[in-house]
Motif scaffolding. Structure first.
Motif, PDB file in Angstrom:
ATOM      1  N   SER A 154     -17.674  12.684 -28.108  1.00 17.95           N
ATOM      2  CA  SER A 154     -16.796  13.685 -27.507  1.00 17.95           C
ATOM      3  C   SER A 154     -17.527  15.021 -27.365  1.00 17.95           C
ATOM      4  CB  SER A 154     -15.515  13.852 -28.329  1.00 17.95           C
ATOM      5  OG  SER A 154     -15.832  14.353 -29.607  1.00 17.95           O
ATOM      6  N   LEU A 155     -18.335  15.368 -28.368  1.00 19.42           N
ATOM      7  CA  LEU A 155     -19.137  16.594 -28.273  1.00 19.42           C
ATOM      8  C   LEU A 155     -20.085  16.506 -27.082  1.00 19.42           C
ATOM      9  CD1 LEU A 155     -20.265  19.303 -29.715  1.00 19.42           C
ATOM     10  CD2 LEU A 155     -22.081  17.807 -30.528  1.00 19.42           C
ATOM     11  N   VAL A 156     -20.796  15.391 -26.988  1.00 17.92           N
ATOM     12  CA  VAL A 156     -21.804  15.248 -25.937  1.00 17.92           C
ATOM     13  C   VAL A 156     -21.160  15.266 -24.559  1.00 17.92           C
ATOM     14  CG1 VAL A 156     -23.603  13.740 -25.008  1.00 17.92           C
ATOM     15  CG2 VAL A 156     -23.351  14.008 -27.498  1.00 17.92           C
ATOM     16  N   ALA A 157     -20.030  14.566 -24.426  1.00 19.68           N
ATOM     17  CA  ALA A 157     -19.359  14.501 -23.126  1.00 19.68           C
ATOM     18  C   ALA A 157     -18.870  15.889 -22.709  1.00 19.68           C
ATOM     19  CB  ALA A 157     -18.202  13.506 -23.183  1.00 19.68           C
ATOM     20  N   ARG A 158     -18.350  16.652 -23.679  1.00 22.86           N
ATOM     21  CA  ARG A 158     -17.868  17.993 -23.345  1.00 22.86           C
ATOM     22  C   ARG A 158     -19.023  18.878 -22.894  1.00 22.86           C
ATOM     23  NH1 ARG A 158     -16.844  23.136 -25.841  1.00 22.86           N
ATOM     24  NH2 ARG A 158     -17.589  22.528 -27.895  1.00 22.86           N
ATOM     25  N   ILE A 159     -20.127  18.780 -23.608  1.00 22.93           N
ATOM     26  CA  ILE A 159     -21.287  19.602 -23.255  1.00 22.93           C
ATOM     27  C   ILE A 159     -21.801  19.229 -21.867  1.00 22.93           C
ATOM     28  CG2 ILE A 159     -23.738  19.903 -23.844  1.00 22.93           C
ATOM     29  CD1 ILE A 159     -22.764  19.984 -26.797  1.00 22.93           C
ATOM     30  N   ALA A 160     -21.892  17.921 -21.598  1.00 20.49           N
ATOM     31  CA  ALA A 160     -22.394  17.495 -20.286  1.00 20.49           C
ATOM     32  C   ALA A 160     -21.469  17.993 -19.175  1.00 20.49           C
ATOM     33  CB  ALA A 160     -22.518  15.979 -20.238  1.00 20.49           C
ATOM     34  N   ALA A 161     -20.170  17.996 -19.452  1.00 21.95           N
ATOM     35  CA  ALA A 161     -19.215  18.404 -18.414  1.00 21.95           C
ATOM     36  C   ALA A 161     -19.273  19.900 -18.144  1.00 21.95           C
ATOM     37  CB  ALA A 161     -17.796  17.997 -18.820  1.00 21.95           C
ATOM     38  N   GLU A 162     -19.553  20.683 -19.192  1.00 18.38           N
ATOM     39  CA  GLU A 162     -19.469  22.137 -19.040  1.00 18.38           C
ATOM     40  C   GLU A 162     -20.793  22.816 -18.739  1.00 18.38           C
ATOM     41  OE1 GLU A 162     -17.571  23.926 -22.421  1.00 18.38           O
ATOM     42  OE2 GLU A 162     -15.861  22.571 -22.320  1.00 18.38           O
ATOM     43  N   ALA A 163     -21.905  22.120 -19.012  1.00 18.10           N
ATOM     44  CA  ALA A 163     -23.197  22.808 -18.996  1.00 18.10           C
ATOM     45  C   ALA A 163     -23.646  23.172 -17.598  1.00 18.10           C
ATOM     46  CB  ALA A 163     -24.252  21.933 -19.658  1.00 18.10           C
TER      47      ALA A 163
END
Lengths: 422, 422
Positions: free
Chosen positions: A213-222
């Motif tokens: 979930s951390l990784v997916a959020r970062i990928a979506a927002e970066a």
């Protein structure tokens, strides 16, 4: 730093200083970088009681918050884990320095010599959760590869990280390297992550390490390029031409040697001509380990006592003693299943057929493709990288285990003698 | 397709079909891909009147809309440009196929042979503006490198692109390759770009080709990895140890051979010890070409009749007969100026000093670093790539001119004999 604007300012100031440090670090020679790494091991040994005291404070707060035991395990340091961390630093110091490697030089018809030089990426942001050893690992890998780094650890490990970062900076200063080459963001709010993700002017790449979930959020927002690891839905395919003993050993090992790792097999594919022979042998071994099997309808015809797999099972990373099993008609069907349902991480074929092995290697679109080997080998140490900062499931820049080379890229070098373009 | 939801659906359906085509294409051999490329040249020659008729329609509409002449130039096709496009296809057919290249194989202590295989990236989205030749170039480079592509051209070239895409698909079908390997998005609204940028499940990388505002918008909005070219603020640094003739020739060529290209020099840096000798020689040559010079205060002491440079000049890509000139005290100051104000594109030192050349090559953080050569050489053809899909100013994956290799990455190949992990 309670206001968002101040956190952004703080992160950007830190990143701008890191960029300046990068320019100095990228020109540092290996001896100096290795000296800093070895000095870190000395300081960690000398200050082990400070580190462990800070870690006890983190542990107490985490326990008080009711963190689950798996997270507490990751958070806890002791003399042994410190020793392992120091061993890791020494291994990184001993690795060849990729920076400055030159190759592919060719001379063009106009006399220009054109080739490539391996160079660091710049400033690398690492966003991670509770493991304080990442602080040291990530700093060491970035340093050795000539990159400055910005470390944003989890709130649980805040006190441990603070002490480690102080010792890292001391080692840098004592060996003549810029302290701003390694930076810990001393703010564990969401805003500090957000500020990193929105700073492509200062941060060249973000590497998240943590749960999906951390990784997916970062990928979506970066807005900064990300090198990431998402799922590990790995397959073993037992081919028509498989050796039975190898098939059983590999399929057993790939599932049971550890359940929680990303390179663990989650789905077993078996050629229909071998299912009746091999699946019962495997089912018995799995039963001895308490592994729950979930099969396709044809698998249930061979193993009538197991669960039926639902559609969702083919797309699930269990990270648990559960295995989906599917019988396929052909190698082509196995490859198609892997490319559609897998996560492009690691997939292995068991076969004695040269042609089937070649076709599998070429057609499976995964970061690691294997023949007659357990998927559990997909790991930087096993691949001989010496250390890894993570495993990439991305398609560009670097796939699979990411070591020092994955933290670099190549620039073009053009050597002329006064040439101008007509 | 006037509703956004339908456009998203259309783009995603197209991309999903492209992903399936990619799996077939990635396993195609070079002979088959080359046959498709050569068949395209035949079809373009046979149907040149159709292509030119469609292009005339685009030109008429563009003129009616009052498009500026530079854009009209890019849009226009004629028999000569079609011939150049066909020559380009033949050159790409003649290039070595990077897919399947294997290297770096090592045997680990446990007997595993571990190395890398070069593989296509998957589905590549190309977003571009008015040049219809990009349709053919991009399709050909993606095809040869085993990638499926989704082409989103500009509305100005819509009719030209439609005819070209039809011929490309015909060539694919006639040579046994999947037509969905090359897809033109037949919708030129903003929504179709948006849908591509938001589809990381289907599109593996986006390559924008166009003006800076288009590229910047795409980079800001994309959830798919982007390989991009932003600015070309290139420098020539005339070192203390420069040969006068080489310095004058290179600085003159780097500015004046073409003004509108990204590899044109925009700022000239001169060591203080050589300024009084070299700047007047150069100023005379630039004056002959009508190049406007804008200097730092020390430059004005040597060339009193030129404009004063403002702070903004050091960060400006003029793409025009204008040049910023700065006198520096040292190589270190030149390098610092380039790393801060440049765009990490292409920078060149003119020097006879081995040590200064080495220091410049190592310290300048640009995609191309040069010694005694004009920055104008930074280009895929000049570098021997045979063709380029663009020039990257990014730090990860690929820097500088992007040819077939830049459209691939490497997966790990593990060859075992039954190994399991302990």
């Amino acid at each position: 730093m309670t206001h968002t604007i101040n956190i952004q300012e703080y992160v950007r100031t830190t990143a701008a200083a890191a960029k300046q440090a990068f320019y100095r670090l990228s020109a540092a020679d290996s001896a100096q970088k290795n000296a800093a790494l070895l000095r870190m091991t000395e300081l960690i040994r000398q200050h082990s009681s400070d580190i462990l005291a800070a870690n006890r404070l983190d542990m107490q707060q985490a326990e008080a918050k009711g963190l689950e035991s798996a997270l507490l395990d990751r958070l806890q340091l002791n003399e042994n884990t410190l020793q392992t961390m120091c061993d890791g630093l020494q291994q990184i110091a001993a690795l060849p320095d990729p920076v400055g490697e030159m190759d592919e030089f060719r001379t063009r018809p106009n006399g220009l010599q054109i080739g490539k030089m391996r160079v660091p990426l710049g400033v690398i942001g690492i966003i991670y959760e509770s493991r304080p050893n990442v602080t040291l690992d990530a700093a060491a890998l970035c340093l050795k590869s000539g990159n400055a780094c910005i470390l944003r650890g989890g709130s649980e490990a805040f006190n441990s990280n603070l002490v480690l970062a102080k010792l890292i900076k001391q080692a840098l200063a004592e060996t003549g390297l810029p302290e701003a080459a390694v930076n810990l963001i001393e703010n564990t709010s969401r805003e500090s992550v957000g500020a990193m993700l929105q700073s492509p002017e200062w941060i060249d790449v973000i590497i998240p390490r943590g749960g999906k979930s951390l990784v997916a959020r970062i990928a979506a927002e970066a807005r900064v390029p990300v090198i990431k690891h998402l799922d590990g839905i790995c397959h073993v395919y037992i081919d028509q031409a498989a050796d039975t003993e190898k098939a059983v050993n590999i399929a057993f090992n790939a599932k049971t040697s550890r359940y929680g790792t990303c390179n663990t097999m989650e789905t077993l594919l078996v050629h229909e001509k071998r299912a009746a022979e091999i699946l019962p042998l495997l089912a018995e071994k799995y039963a001895g380990k308490g592994v729950e099997l979930r099969g396709c309808p044809r698998t249930l015809a061979v193993l009538p006592n197991i669960q039926t797999a639902s559609d969702a099972d083919w797309d699930t990373e269990y990270l648990a003693p559960i295995l989906a099993v599917k019988i396929v008609d052909s190698l082509a069907e196995a490859v198609a299943h892997i490319n559609i349902h897998g996560s492009h991480h690691t997939d292995s074929i068991v076969t004695e057929s040269y042609t089937d092995a070649q076709q599998f290697l070429r057609s499976v679109d995964s970061a690691s493709v294997m023949v007659n080997a357990s998927t559990r080998f997909a790991d930087g140490f096993e691949y001989g990288l010496g250390a890894e900062i993570g495993i990439s499931t991305d398609k560009i820049h670097v796939r699979g285990p990411v070591g020092l080379h994955g933290l670099t890229s190549q620039k073009w070098v053009v050597l002329g003698n006064g040439q101008v373009r007509s």
